[in-house]
Motif scaffolding. Sequence first.
Motif, short mmCIF file in Angstrom:
data_model
loop_
_atom_site.label_atom_id
_atom_site.label_comp_id
_atom_site.label_asym_id
_atom_site.label_seq_id
_atom_site.Cartn_x
_atom_site.Cartn_y
_atom_site.Cartn_z
N GLY A 122 0.81 -1.22 0.00
CA GLY A 122 0.00 0.00 0.00
C GLY A 122 0.83 1.26 0.00
N PRO A 123 0.17 2.41 -0.06
CA PRO A 123 0.88 3.68 -0.18
C PRO A 123 1.67 4.09 1.07
N ASP A 124 1.38 3.45 2.21
CA ASP A 124 2.15 3.78 3.43
C ASP A 124 3.34 2.84 3.63
N ASP A 125 3.55 1.91 2.70
CA ASP A 125 4.60 0.89 2.85
C ASP A 125 6.00 1.50 2.87
N MET A 126 6.40 2.16 1.80
CA MET A 126 7.75 2.73 1.76
C MET A 126 7.93 3.87 2.75
N PRO A 127 6.96 4.77 2.90
CA PRO A 127 7.12 5.79 3.93
C PRO A 127 7.36 5.20 5.33
N ALA A 128 6.71 4.08 5.64
CA ALA A 128 6.91 3.44 6.95
C ALA A 128 8.35 2.96 7.11
N HIS A 129 8.92 2.41 6.05
CA HIS A 129 10.32 1.96 6.12
C HIS A 129 11.27 3.14 6.30
N ILE A 130 11.02 4.22 5.59
CA ILE A 130 11.89 5.41 5.72
C ILE A 130 11.79 5.99 7.13
N LYS A 131 10.58 6.08 7.66
CA LYS A 131 10.40 6.61 9.01
C LYS A 131 11.14 5.75 10.04
N ALA A 132 11.08 4.43 9.88
CA ALA A 132 11.80 3.55 10.81
C ALA A 132 13.31 3.74 10.67
N ALA A 133 13.79 3.97 9.44
CA ALA A 133 15.22 4.18 9.24
C ALA A 133 15.69 5.50 9.85
N LEU A 134 14.82 6.49 9.89
CA LEU A 134 15.18 7.80 10.44
C LEU A 134 15.10 7.86 11.96
#
Length: 135
Positions: free
Chosen positions: A81-93
Amino acid sequence: MVKQLTVATRSQGLHEITNEVARALREAKIGEGLCTVFVRHTSASLVIQENADPTARQDLERWLNRLVPEGDPFYRHDAEGPDDMPAHIKAALTQTSLSIPIVDGRLALGTWQGVYLWEHRRRGGERELVLHIGT
């Protein structure tokens, strides 16, 4: 002592887990040492943050969502879904583990500090945490 916790999140945002971590510490019966908390996911993270005024958490959530918006055409990874990659980036930050000193059998948190699981997916889910409590 190693303990696993499961935390159910129903939505994106900061979910306080201070009491659950403190309960595990009491069970360990350790007076001085270190409590390490680790989240076993790539779309959630951990933070120590203000636990008195909920607007501080709301501001953090809005700021991170503005920094890493959903629907950016730059993202290719959207399998869930559209929150998939943003969730990974947020966890990386942010952080996937925290180390908290234990003093006199308690987490050595400041007056206004709480331990939070930061769910980065909109739908939430069950998140696994591993705690290592030792001297």
